[in-house]
Design a protein around this motif. Structure first.
Motif, PDB file in Angstrom:
ATOM      1  N   GLU A 281       0.904  -1.157   0.000  1.00 55.84           N
ATOM      2  CA  GLU A 281       0.000   0.000   0.000  1.00 55.84           C
ATOM      3  C   GLU A 281       0.932   1.193   0.000  1.00 55.84           C
ATOM      4  OE1 GLU A 281      -3.380  -0.259   0.236  1.00 55.84           O
ATOM      5  OE2 GLU A 281      -3.841  -2.082   1.381  1.00 55.84           O
ATOM      6  N   LEU A 282       1.001   1.887  -1.131  1.00 55.03           N
ATOM      7  CA  LEU A 282       1.920   3.022  -1.228  1.00 55.03           C
ATOM      8  C   LEU A 282       1.143   4.312  -1.424  1.00 55.03           C
ATOM      9  CD1 LEU A 282       4.622   1.378  -3.522  1.00 55.03           C
ATOM     10  CD2 LEU A 282       4.800   1.832  -1.071  1.00 55.03           C
ATOM     11  N   ASP A 283       1.680   5.383  -0.855  1.00 55.86           N
ATOM     12  CA  ASP A 283       1.017   6.673  -0.971  1.00 55.86           C
ATOM     13  C   ASP A 283       1.432   7.339  -2.293  1.00 55.86           C
ATOM     14  OD1 ASP A 283      -0.442   8.899   0.721  1.00 55.86           O
ATOM     15  OD2 ASP A 283       1.233   9.854  -0.324  1.00 55.86           O
ATOM     16  N   PRO A 284       0.455   7.669  -3.154  1.00 58.19           N
ATOM     17  CA  PRO A 284       0.815   8.226  -4.470  1.00 58.19           C
ATOM     18  C   PRO A 284       1.609   9.537  -4.372  1.00 58.19           C
ATOM     19  CG  PRO A 284      -1.589   7.901  -4.268  1.00 58.19           C
ATOM     20  CD  PRO A 284      -0.987   7.524  -2.958  1.00 58.19           C
ATOM     21  N   GLU A 285       1.291  10.339  -3.349  1.00 58.16           N
ATOM     22  CA  GLU A 285       2.002  11.620  -3.184  1.00 58.16           C
ATOM     23  C   GLU A 285       3.487  11.378  -2.857  1.00 58.16           C
ATOM     24  OE1 GLU A 285       0.936  14.940  -0.230  1.00 58.16           O
ATOM     25  OE2 GLU A 285      -0.964  13.939  -0.770  1.00 58.16           O
ATOM     26  N   ILE A 286       3.727  10.398  -1.985  1.00 60.84           N
ATOM     27  CA  ILE A 286       5.112  10.083  -1.609  1.00 60.84           C
ATOM     28  C   ILE A 286       5.849   9.502  -2.820  1.00 60.84           C
ATOM     29  CG2 ILE A 286       6.588   8.703  -0.063  1.00 60.84           C
ATOM     30  CD1 ILE A 286       4.981  10.730   1.522  1.00 60.84           C
ATOM     31  N   THR A 287       5.151   8.651  -3.584  1.00 58.76           N
ATOM     32  CA  THR A 287       5.765   8.085  -4.797  1.00 58.76           C
ATOM     33  C   THR A 287       6.173   9.205  -5.750  1.00 58.76           C
ATOM     34  OG1 THR A 287       4.527   6.021  -4.620  1.00 58.76           O
ATOM     35  CG2 THR A 287       5.319   6.598  -6.808  1.00 58.76           C
ATOM     36  N   LYS A 288       5.311  10.201  -5.874  1.00 55.46           N
ATOM     37  CA  LYS A 288       5.591  11.335  -6.770  1.00 55.46           C
ATOM     38  C   LYS A 288       6.839  12.085  -6.279  1.00 55.46           C
ATOM     39  CE  LYS A 288       4.397  14.934  -9.581  1.00 55.46           C
ATOM     40  NZ  LYS A 288       5.626  15.672  -9.434  1.00 55.46           N
ATOM     41  N   ILE A 289       6.911  12.310  -4.972  1.00 58.12           N
ATOM     42  CA  ILE A 289       8.072  13.007  -4.397  1.00 58.12           C
ATOM     43  C   ILE A 289       9.356  12.200  -4.652  1.00 58.12           C
ATOM     44  CG2 ILE A 289       9.148  13.679  -2.184  1.00 58.12           C
ATOM     45  CD1 ILE A 289       6.261  14.457  -1.246  1.00 58.12           C
ATOM     46  N   LEU A 290       9.267  10.879  -4.448  1.00 58.87           N
ATOM     47  CA  LEU A 290      10.449  10.029  -4.667  1.00 58.87           C
ATOM     48  C   LEU A 290      10.851  10.051  -6.145  1.00 58.87           C
ATOM     49  CD1 LEU A 290       9.470   7.034  -2.340  1.00 58.87           C
ATOM     50  CD2 LEU A 290      11.369   8.629  -1.982  1.00 58.87           C
ATOM     51  N   GLY A 291       9.867  10.030  -7.024  1.00 54.29           N
ATOM     52  CA  GLY A 291      10.135  10.110  -8.468  1.00 54.29           C
ATOM     53  C   GLY A 291      10.865  11.405  -8.811  1.00 54.29           C
ATOM     54  N   ASP A 292      10.402  12.516  -8.231  1.00 54.84           N
ATOM     55  CA  ASP A 292      11.045  13.816  -8.473  1.00 54.84           C
ATOM     56  C   ASP A 292      12.490  13.809  -7.968  1.00 54.84           C
ATOM     57  OD1 ASP A 292       8.696  14.672  -9.558  1.00 54.84           O
ATOM     58  OD2 ASP A 292       8.051  15.865  -7.824  1.00 54.84           O
ATOM     59  N   ILE A 293      12.691  13.186  -6.800  1.00 52.39           N
ATOM     60  CA  ILE A 293      14.050  13.131  -6.222  1.00 52.39           C
ATOM     61  C   ILE A 293      14.977  12.326  -7.147  1.00 52.39           C
ATOM     62  CG2 ILE A 293      15.411  12.141  -4.315  1.00 52.39           C
ATOM     63  CD1 ILE A 293      13.098  12.933  -2.416  1.00 52.39           C
ATOM     64  N   ILE A 294      14.462  11.232  -7.709  1.00 54.04           N
ATOM     65  CA  ILE A 294      15.273  10.386  -8.613  1.00 54.04           C
ATOM     66  C   ILE A 294      15.687  11.199  -9.851  1.00 54.04           C
ATOM     67  CG2 ILE A 294      15.224   8.336 -10.113  1.00 54.04           C
ATOM     68  CD1 ILE A 294      13.183   7.133  -7.972  1.00 54.04           C
ATOM     69  N   VAL A 295      14.706  11.891 -10.445  1.00 56.36           N
ATOM     70  CA  VAL A 295      14.982  12.677 -11.659  1.00 56.36           C
ATOM     71  C   VAL A 295      15.958  13.809 -11.354  1.00 56.36           C
ATOM     72  CG1 VAL A 295      13.954  14.185 -13.409  1.00 56.36           C
ATOM     73  CG2 VAL A 295      12.781  12.072 -12.747  1.00 56.36           C
ATOM     74  N   GLU A 296      15.713  14.489 -10.250  1.00 56.04           N
ATOM     75  CA  GLU A 296      16.550  15.623  -9.845  1.00 56.04           C
ATOM     76  C   GLU A 296      17.997  15.148  -9.563  1.00 56.04           C
ATOM     77  OE1 GLU A 296      14.578  17.592  -6.471  1.00 56.04           O
ATOM     78  OE2 GLU A 296      16.538  17.388  -5.484  1.00 56.04           O
ATOM     79  N   SER A 297      18.148  13.948  -9.038  1.00 55.27           N
ATOM     80  CA  SER A 297      19.478  13.457  -8.669  1.00 55.27           C
ATOM     81  C   SER A 297      20.231  12.836  -9.838  1.00 55.27           C
ATOM     82  CB  SER A 297      19.380  12.398  -7.562  1.00 55.27           C
ATOM     83  OG  SER A 297      18.576  12.845  -6.509  1.00 55.27           O
ATOM     84  N   PHE A 298      19.514  12.091 -10.671  1.00 58.26           N
ATOM     85  CA  PHE A 298      20.224  11.295 -11.685  1.00 58.26           C
ATOM     86  C   PHE A 298      19.685  11.463 -13.105  1.00 58.26           C
ATOM     87  CE2 PHE A 298      19.941   8.866  -7.636  1.00 58.26           C
ATOM     88  CZ  PHE A 298      21.263   9.031  -7.235  1.00 58.26           C
ATOM     89  N   GLY A 299      18.733  12.342 -13.294  1.00 56.12           N
ATOM     90  CA  GLY A 299      18.188  12.565 -14.639  1.00 56.12           C
ATOM     91  C   GLY A 299      17.007  11.669 -14.942  1.00 56.12           C
ATOM     92  N   LYS A 300      16.289  12.046 -16.018  1.00 57.68           N
ATOM     93  CA  LYS A 300      15.047  11.361 -16.398  1.00 57.68           C
ATOM     94  C   LYS A 300      15.244   9.885 -16.723  1.00 57.68           C
ATOM     95  CE  LYS A 300      11.939  14.665 -18.529  1.00 57.68           C
ATOM     96  NZ  LYS A 300      11.853  15.387 -19.784  1.00 57.68           N
ATOM     97  N   GLU A 301      16.385   9.551 -17.361  1.00 57.17           N
ATOM     98  CA  GLU A 301      16.649   8.161 -17.797  1.00 57.17           C
ATOM     99  C   GLU A 301      16.768   7.225 -16.597  1.00 57.17           C
ATOM    100  OE1 GLU A 301      19.571  10.456 -18.131  1.00 57.17           O
ATOM    101  OE2 GLU A 301      17.970  11.498 -19.210  1.00 57.17           O
ATOM    102  N   ALA A 302      17.053   7.800 -15.432  1.00 57.74           N
ATOM    103  CA  ALA A 302      17.253   6.961 -14.243  1.00 57.74           C
ATOM    104  C   ALA A 302      15.928   6.523 -13.628  1.00 57.74           C
ATOM    105  CB  ALA A 302      18.068   7.732 -13.205  1.00 57.74           C
TER     106      ALA A 302
END
Ligand SMILES: [Zn+2]
Ligand SMILES: [Zn+2]
Length: 373
Positions: A281-302
């Motif tokens: 059971e995952l929170d969509p808002e938290i998933t979105k934040i984590l997705g943004d952190i991944i892109v911000e840290s390593f780029g879209k391809e990551a």
């Protein structure tokens, strides 16, 4: 360079099975304490640890959890412990992030709880932590697991891991013993067990939702071969993508075992569910934040999209028992080969730095911006 490899190398060399993570826990607790955390050990009488850092200012309570246990393998006839699920990597990444975030004085509000949980593989660890109440005050709970090469490559990160629900059902089928010459006076437990398995195999579920139920163990031996056996033990492994699907499937499996056995006059002497894991059971808002952190840290391809796996993870006892928890769970690409739980599992160690970065940025995201209210 961070300390992640130093921590990893130490933990990798001392693999310990679930609830026996004594050296692992001692190392993690000492390092957390040295970093400035208030550390509680032996949680629930077991090996779990929580390190708390309280900013003293209002704000959310963020928990990040790593699991500590290794697996037991039998290799060349010898029983050995080995970290083949990467839990040593999980601890090393979380400890490194925990140390660095304090050294950099990055927490400006709320509270951070670093959770090292025992016995993930047996499904017992999360429940022990829950019963001890150490998760109760947490608002946001994050987890991470390294992924096999087939799911996500080194340098990439899956923003949300949708683990499935799984459970084990064990049944003892009881017949009536008789002489092999007079089978009509008995009920063959093997026939009862086969009928139960056939009934389970005939269950139909909505094909749109992934699930499966199959017999994974069948034991029957009355000690002689010229008699009708009285008892047979059968075990089923059951998986479902969602918790409500699991509920339906479990009910159908139990009914099929009883009804199947009854078709030959056998009964179900006992039925137990020794292990069970809820679906993610995952929170969509938290998933979105984590997705943004991944892109911000390593780029879209990551960034890899949410991934559904038939595998189980006892992390989801936390969300199942504490529905107020907002949870996020990432999958870290490390090129793990040949696969998790394989005795020769190995992976790209350089990818562990990525996990440290994700943990640190998550902490900063939730506990850094000063409180304005
Ligand atoms: Zn595992
Ligand atoms: Zn694992």
């Amino acid at each position: 360079m961070s300390n992640v490899l130093t921590h990893y190398n130490y933990l990798h060399a001392i693999p310990e099975p679930g609830l026996q993570e004594f050296k692992t826990a001692a190392y993690l607790a000492a390092k957390l304490e040295a970093a400035g955390y208030a550390v509680t050990c032996h949680i629930g009488g077991a090996t779990g640890i929580v390190g708390t850092y309280d900013s003293g200012l209002p704000g959310p309570v963020l928990g990040i959890r790593a699991d500590m246990d290794a697996l037991t393998h039998i290799i060349d006839g010898k029983t050995i412990q080995r970290h083949t699920c990467g839990h040593d990597a999980h601890c090393a990444m979380l400890l490194t992030a925990a140390e660095e975030i304090i050294a950099e004085n990055s927490i400006k509000k709320g509270k951070l709880k670093i959770i090292f949980q025992p016995a993930e593989e047996t499904g017992a660890g999360a429940k022990i932590m829950l019963e001890a109440g150490v998760i109760d005050d947490i608002d946001i709970l994050l987890g991470m697991h390294i992924r096999p090469i087939q799911e996500c490559r080194s340098g990439q990160i899956i923003e949300a891991m949708y683990y499935s629900s799984s459970c084990t059902i064990k049944a003892i089928i009881k017949g009536i013993p008789a002489h092999g010459a007079r089978p009509h006076l008995g009920v063959n437990a093997i026939d009862g067990a086969i009928a139960a398995i056939t009934a389970v195999n005939a269950i139909h579920m909505n094909p749109v939702v992934a699930c499966s139920a199959k017999c994974t163990r069948f034991l029957c031996d009355s000690g002689v071969t010229n008699a009708i056996p009285e008892r047979a033990a059968i075990t089923f492994d059951i998986r479902a993508q969602y918790n409500d699907t699991m509920k339906e499937l479990k009910e159908k499996v139990i009914r099929a075992i009883h009804a199947g056995a009854a078709t030959v006059g056998a009964t179900v002497e006992s039925l137990e569910i020794p292990t069970e894991l809820p679906a993610a059971e995952l929170d969509p808002e938290i998933t979105k934040i984590l997705g943004d952190i991944i892109v911000e840290s390593f780029g879209k391809e990551a960034l890899c999209p949410p991934f559904t796996t038939p595998g189980g993870e006892d992390f989801f006892w936390y969300t199942s028992k504490l529905p107020h928890l907002k949870a996020g769970f990432t999958g870290l690409g490390v090129d793990a080969e040949p696969g998790l739980h394989h005795p020769d599992m190995h992976f790209d160690l350089s990818a562990l730095e990525n996990g440290v970065i994700i943990h640190k940025k998550s902490i900063t995201k939730f506990l850094n911006e000063p409180c304005t209210d």
